[in-house]
Design an enzyme around this catalytic site. Sequence first.
Site, PDB file in Angstrom:
ATOM      1  N   TYR A 124      92.685  58.079 115.367  1.00 45.32           N
ATOM      2  CA  TYR A 124      92.651  58.203 116.829  1.00 45.32           C
ATOM      3  C   TYR A 124      93.462  57.099 117.442  1.00 45.32           C
ATOM      4  O   TYR A 124      93.404  55.948 117.023  1.00 45.32           O
ATOM      5  CB  TYR A 124      91.216  58.058 117.357  1.00 45.32           C
ATOM      6  CG  TYR A 124      90.364  59.232 117.028  1.00 45.32           C
ATOM      7  CD1 TYR A 124      90.501  60.431 117.720  1.00 45.32           C
ATOM      8  CD2 TYR A 124      89.424  59.151 116.020  1.00 45.32           C
ATOM      9  CE1 TYR A 124      89.713  61.529 117.400  1.00 45.32           C
ATOM     10  CE2 TYR A 124      88.635  60.235 115.699  1.00 45.32           C
ATOM     11  CZ  TYR A 124      88.797  61.418 116.397  1.00 45.32           C
ATOM     12  OH  TYR A 124      88.024  62.491 116.076  1.00 45.32           O
ATOM     13  N   LYS A 155     102.759  52.370 117.490  1.00 44.94           N
ATOM     14  CA  LYS A 155     102.306  51.742 116.245  1.00 44.94           C
ATOM     15  C   LYS A 155     101.804  52.822 115.262  1.00 44.94           C
ATOM     16  O   LYS A 155     102.089  52.780 114.063  1.00 44.94           O
ATOM     17  CB  LYS A 155     101.164  50.775 116.587  1.00 44.94           C
ATOM     18  CG  LYS A 155     100.530  50.108 115.419  1.00 44.94           C
ATOM     19  CD  LYS A 155     100.627  48.622 115.561  1.00 44.94           C
ATOM     20  CE  LYS A 155     100.203  47.927 114.315  1.00 44.94           C
ATOM     21  NZ  LYS A 155     100.766  46.568 114.249  1.00 44.94           N
ATOM     22  N   ARG A 192      93.557  65.312 121.333  1.00 47.14           N
ATOM     23  CA  ARG A 192      92.136  65.616 121.570  1.00 47.14           C
ATOM     24  C   ARG A 192      91.904  65.789 123.062  1.00 47.14           C
ATOM     25  O   ARG A 192      92.130  64.869 123.847  1.00 47.14           O
ATOM     26  CB  ARG A 192      91.230  64.512 121.017  1.00 47.14           C
ATOM     27  CG  ARG A 192      89.754  64.876 121.240  1.00 47.14           C
ATOM     28  CD  ARG A 192      88.797  64.034 120.433  1.00 47.14           C
ATOM     29  NE  ARG A 192      88.586  62.711 121.013  1.00 47.14           N
ATOM     30  CZ  ARG A 192      87.622  61.889 120.602  1.00 47.14           C
ATOM     31  NH1 ARG A 192      86.810  62.250 119.616  1.00 47.14           N
ATOM     32  NH2 ARG A 192      87.495  60.704 121.152  1.00 47.14           N
ATOM     33  N   GLU A 230      79.204  67.507 116.909  1.00 49.58           N
ATOM     34  CA  GLU A 230      78.602  66.200 117.152  1.00 49.58           C
ATOM     35  C   GLU A 230      77.472  66.296 118.176  1.00 49.58           C
ATOM     36  O   GLU A 230      77.150  65.327 118.854  1.00 49.58           O
ATOM     37  CB  GLU A 230      79.673  65.199 117.622  1.00 49.58           C
ATOM     38  CG  GLU A 230      80.560  65.738 118.738  1.00 49.58           C
ATOM     39  CD  GLU A 230      81.720  64.819 119.112  1.00 49.58           C
ATOM     40  OE1 GLU A 230      81.710  63.640 118.730  1.00 49.58           O
ATOM     41  OE2 GLU A 230      82.633  65.298 119.813  1.00 49.58           O
ATOM     42  N   ASP A 256      77.985  60.461 118.597  1.00 47.61           N
ATOM     43  CA  ASP A 256      77.492  61.370 119.626  1.00 47.61           C
ATOM     44  C   ASP A 256      76.261  62.127 119.144  1.00 47.61           C
ATOM     45  O   ASP A 256      75.332  62.361 119.912  1.00 47.61           O
ATOM     46  CB  ASP A 256      78.593  62.352 120.047  1.00 47.61           C
ATOM     47  CG  ASP A 256      79.551  61.713 121.039  1.00 47.61           C
ATOM     48  OD1 ASP A 256      79.081  61.332 122.131  1.00 47.61           O
ATOM     49  OD2 ASP A 256      80.744  61.588 120.724  1.00 47.61           O
ATOM     50  N   ILE A 260      89.919  54.630 113.207  1.00 50.74           N
ATOM     51  CA  ILE A 260      90.192  54.168 114.570  1.00 50.74           C
ATOM     52  C   ILE A 260      91.076  52.931 114.612  1.00 50.74           C
ATOM     53  O   ILE A 260      91.370  52.423 115.687  1.00 50.74           O
ATOM     54  CB  ILE A 260      88.868  53.851 115.320  1.00 50.74           C
ATOM     55  CG1 ILE A 260      87.933  53.022 114.439  1.00 50.74           C
ATOM     56  CG2 ILE A 260      88.185  55.133 115.759  1.00 50.74           C
ATOM     57  CD1 ILE A 260      87.440  51.791 115.094  1.00 50.74           C
ATOM     58  N   HIS A 261      91.493  52.447 113.451  1.00 53.46           N
ATOM     59  CA  HIS A 261      92.277  51.201 113.443  1.00 53.46           C
ATOM     60  C   HIS A 261      93.315  51.301 112.325  1.00 53.46           C
ATOM     61  O   HIS A 261      93.040  51.894 111.273  1.00 53.46           O
ATOM     62  CB  HIS A 261      91.329  50.010 113.194  1.00 53.46           C
ATOM     63  CG  HIS A 261      91.979  48.674 113.397  1.00 53.46           C
ATOM     64  ND1 HIS A 261      92.627  48.012 112.378  1.00 53.46           N
ATOM     65  CD2 HIS A 261      92.084  47.883 114.502  1.00 53.46           C
ATOM     66  CE1 HIS A 261      93.098  46.864 112.857  1.00 53.46           C
ATOM     67  NE2 HIS A 261      92.792  46.756 114.133  1.00 53.46           N
ATOM     68  N   ASP A 310      80.869  72.442  80.654  1.00 52.89           N
ATOM     69  CA  ASP A 310      80.786  73.903  80.752  1.00 52.89           C
ATOM     70  C   ASP A 310      81.478  74.333  82.043  1.00 52.89           C
ATOM     71  O   ASP A 310      82.174  73.525  82.666  1.00 52.89           O
ATOM     72  CB  ASP A 310      79.344  74.409  80.638  1.00 52.89           C
ATOM     73  CG  ASP A 310      78.493  73.977  81.810  1.00 52.89           C
ATOM     74  OD1 ASP A 310      78.985  73.177  82.637  1.00 52.89           O
ATOM     75  OD2 ASP A 310      77.343  74.430  81.915  1.00 52.89           O
TER      76      ASP A 310
HETATM   77  N1  COA Z   1      96.120  53.220 116.825  1.00 59.56           N
HETATM   78  C1  COA Z   1      97.290  52.574 116.828  1.00 59.56           C
HETATM   79  N2  COA Z   1      97.408  51.233 116.926  1.00 59.56           N
HETATM   80  C2  COA Z   1      96.266  50.528 116.983  1.00 59.56           C
HETATM   81  C3  COA Z   1      95.003  51.142 116.975  1.00 59.56           C
HETATM   82  C4  COA Z   1      94.950  52.548 116.894  1.00 59.56           C
HETATM   83  N3  COA Z   1      93.788  53.202 116.900  1.00 59.56           N
HETATM   84  N4  COA Z   1      94.061  50.180 117.045  1.00 59.56           N
HETATM   85  C5  COA Z   1      94.698  49.009 117.102  1.00 59.56           C
HETATM   86  N5  COA Z   1      96.032  49.200 117.082  1.00 59.56           N
HETATM   87  C6  COA Z   1      97.090  48.182 117.090  1.00 59.56           C
HETATM   88  C7  COA Z   1      96.895  47.181 118.213  1.00 59.56           C
HETATM   89  O1  COA Z   1      97.527  47.609 119.391  1.00 59.56           O
HETATM   90  C8  COA Z   1      97.536  45.965 117.621  1.00 59.56           C
HETATM   91  O2  COA Z   1      98.951  46.102 117.760  1.00 59.56           O
HETATM   92  P1  COA Z   1      99.873  44.803 117.963  1.00 59.56           P
HETATM   93  O3  COA Z   1      99.611  43.906 116.796  1.00 59.56           O
HETATM   94  O4  COA Z   1     101.256  45.357 117.985  1.00 59.56           O
HETATM   95  O5  COA Z   1      99.443  44.224 119.264  1.00 59.56           O
HETATM   96  C9  COA Z   1      97.227  46.059 116.149  1.00 59.56           C
HETATM   97  O6  COA Z   1      97.001  47.451 115.899  1.00 59.56           O
HETATM   98  C10 COA Z   1      96.014  45.274 115.710  1.00 59.56           C
HETATM   99  O7  COA Z   1      94.911  45.652 116.505  1.00 59.56           O
HETATM  100  P2  COA Z   1      93.678  44.700 116.729  1.00 59.56           P
HETATM  101  O8  COA Z   1      94.076  43.549 117.593  1.00 59.56           O
HETATM  102  O9  COA Z   1      93.089  44.384 115.421  1.00 59.56           O
HETATM  103  O10 COA Z   1      92.655  45.608 117.492  1.00 59.56           O
HETATM  104  P3  COA Z   1      92.559  45.833 119.073  1.00 59.56           P
HETATM  105  O11 COA Z   1      91.615  44.809 119.614  1.00 59.56           O
HETATM  106  O12 COA Z   1      93.908  45.931 119.683  1.00 59.56           O
HETATM  107  O13 COA Z   1      91.890  47.259 119.173  1.00 59.56           O
HETATM  108  C11 COA Z   1      90.211  48.932 119.204  1.00 59.56           C
HETATM  109  C12 COA Z   1      90.585  47.527 118.720  1.00 59.56           C
HETATM  110  C13 COA Z   1      88.906  49.342 118.576  1.00 59.56           C
HETATM  111  C14 COA Z   1      90.075  48.907 120.730  1.00 59.56           C
HETATM  112  C15 COA Z   1      91.358  49.891 118.771  1.00 59.56           C
HETATM  113  O14 COA Z   1      91.432  49.858 117.382  1.00 59.56           O
HETATM  114  C16 COA Z   1      91.255  51.302 119.284  1.00 59.56           C
HETATM  115  O15 COA Z   1      91.578  51.565 120.431  1.00 59.56           O
HETATM  116  N6  COA Z   1      90.878  52.256 118.424  1.00 59.56           N
HETATM  117  C17 COA Z   1      90.827  53.661 118.766  1.00 59.56           C
HETATM  118  C18 COA Z   1      89.652  53.938 119.678  1.00 59.56           C
HETATM  119  C19 COA Z   1      89.526  55.405 119.975  1.00 59.56           C
HETATM  120  O16 COA Z   1      90.491  56.126 120.090  1.00 59.56           O
HETATM  121  N7  COA Z   1      88.255  55.879 120.103  1.00 59.56           N
HETATM  122  C20 COA Z   1      87.996  57.257 120.334  1.00 59.56           C
HETATM  123  C21 COA Z   1      87.830  58.033 119.063  1.00 59.56           C
HETATM  124  S1  COA Z   1      86.421  57.578 118.124  1.00 59.56           S
HETATM  125 MG    MG Z   2      82.593  61.955 119.976  1.00 62.11          MG
END
Ligand code: COA
Ligand code: MG
Length: 294
Positions: A9, A20, A66, A133, A160, A226-227, A274
């Site tokens: 996501y 990214k 989504r 969910e 959820d 998510i990361h 088997d």
């Molecule tokens: N997709 C793409 N890139 C991501 C990412 C993701 N889901 N999550 C983090 N990154 C990027 C950040 O922008 C950062 O980039 P940079 O180094 O160029 O600045 C790098 O990866 C490292 O991120 P980090 O600093 O460790 O985390 P963060 O504090 O920026 O973000 C979250 C943490 C949880 C907010 C983030 O991971 C996120 O938004 N995740 C998705 C959440 C989501 O979509 N939820 C709904 C579905 S369950």
């Molecule tokens: Mg959900």
Amino acid sequence: MRARRALLYTPGDDLHKIQKAVTLDADCICMDIEDGVALNRKPQARQVILQALAELDFGRSERLVRLNALGSGLEADDLNALFGGQTAIRPDGIVVPKVGSADQVRWISAQLAVAEARFGWQPGALALIIQVETAAGLVNLREICSADPRLQAVIFGAEDLVNDIGATRSAAGWEVFYARGAVVAHAAAYGLQAIDMVYVNFRDPEGLSAEALQGAQLGFTGKQVIHPSQVAPVQQAFTPSPEAAAHAQRVIDAFETHQAQGRGAFELDGKMVDAPVVKAAQRVLERAQVVKGV
Ligand code: COA
Ligand code: MG
């Protein structure tokens, strides 16, 4: 069907994160307009997603969007942004959260069919993936999973679901074991992929790998992430290791030899082999084959 081991996501209103995401070699990138985006940023998310689809090279990653839940009052604007203009860039598929009934599956599939006809895309070109969910989604799994041939995968959403059924998340995860098993069984019964819950503690790589392996053992074919740090370990957990593939090949070779000698069950490395063991070995080889293609 294409491999969907890690479904990443990325909030739809954050172009930096989408830029990214396309560098991570994820099987699927799901640009979100639902819960990862604040209410007052939904219009921005729709715009940024259109821009990303138009301008970014996603490589081999599947381009998913989504939508907001059907009935939320936001889904019409989501669909209109994607498919209501004079021209459109086709995502590979649509993810619909909080699906509770087969009617919702048929409704969204019909909307996608209209978009395909309008822009001259091949019928069925837009893949449909839904999230189960909610309690309603869980009890209607059978009807939901068999509702429409466009449906390719079911995603299980733990956070959820626990809210909806009045449970509380725990480290052991007993509160979601029934639901995880139910999603896997229904998906398998109707030839769909099953994608496991998010591991929200994204700074804990050991916990992530353990939960991903557990999901694979339960029968899931992939997992939501998510990361960026979660993509590679999850894709690895859902890929048969070279050792597992080699062992599976030995099982099948030994089976064929014994079968020719008129023996259905035999011993290999101190264990009984088997028919179901042979089938499991064939599944491992099939999965290794699908993954090789990505
Ligand atoms: N997709 C793409 N890139 C991501 C990412 C993701 N889901 N999550 C983090 N990154 C990027 C950040 O922008 C950062 O980039 P940079 O180094 O160029 O600045 C790098 O990866 C490292 O991120 P980090 O600093 O460790 O985390 P963060 O504090 O920026 O973000 C979250 C943490 C949880 C907010 C983030 O991971 C996120 O938004 N995740 C998705 C959440 C989501 O979509 N939820 C709904 C579905 S369950
Ligand atoms: Mg959900």
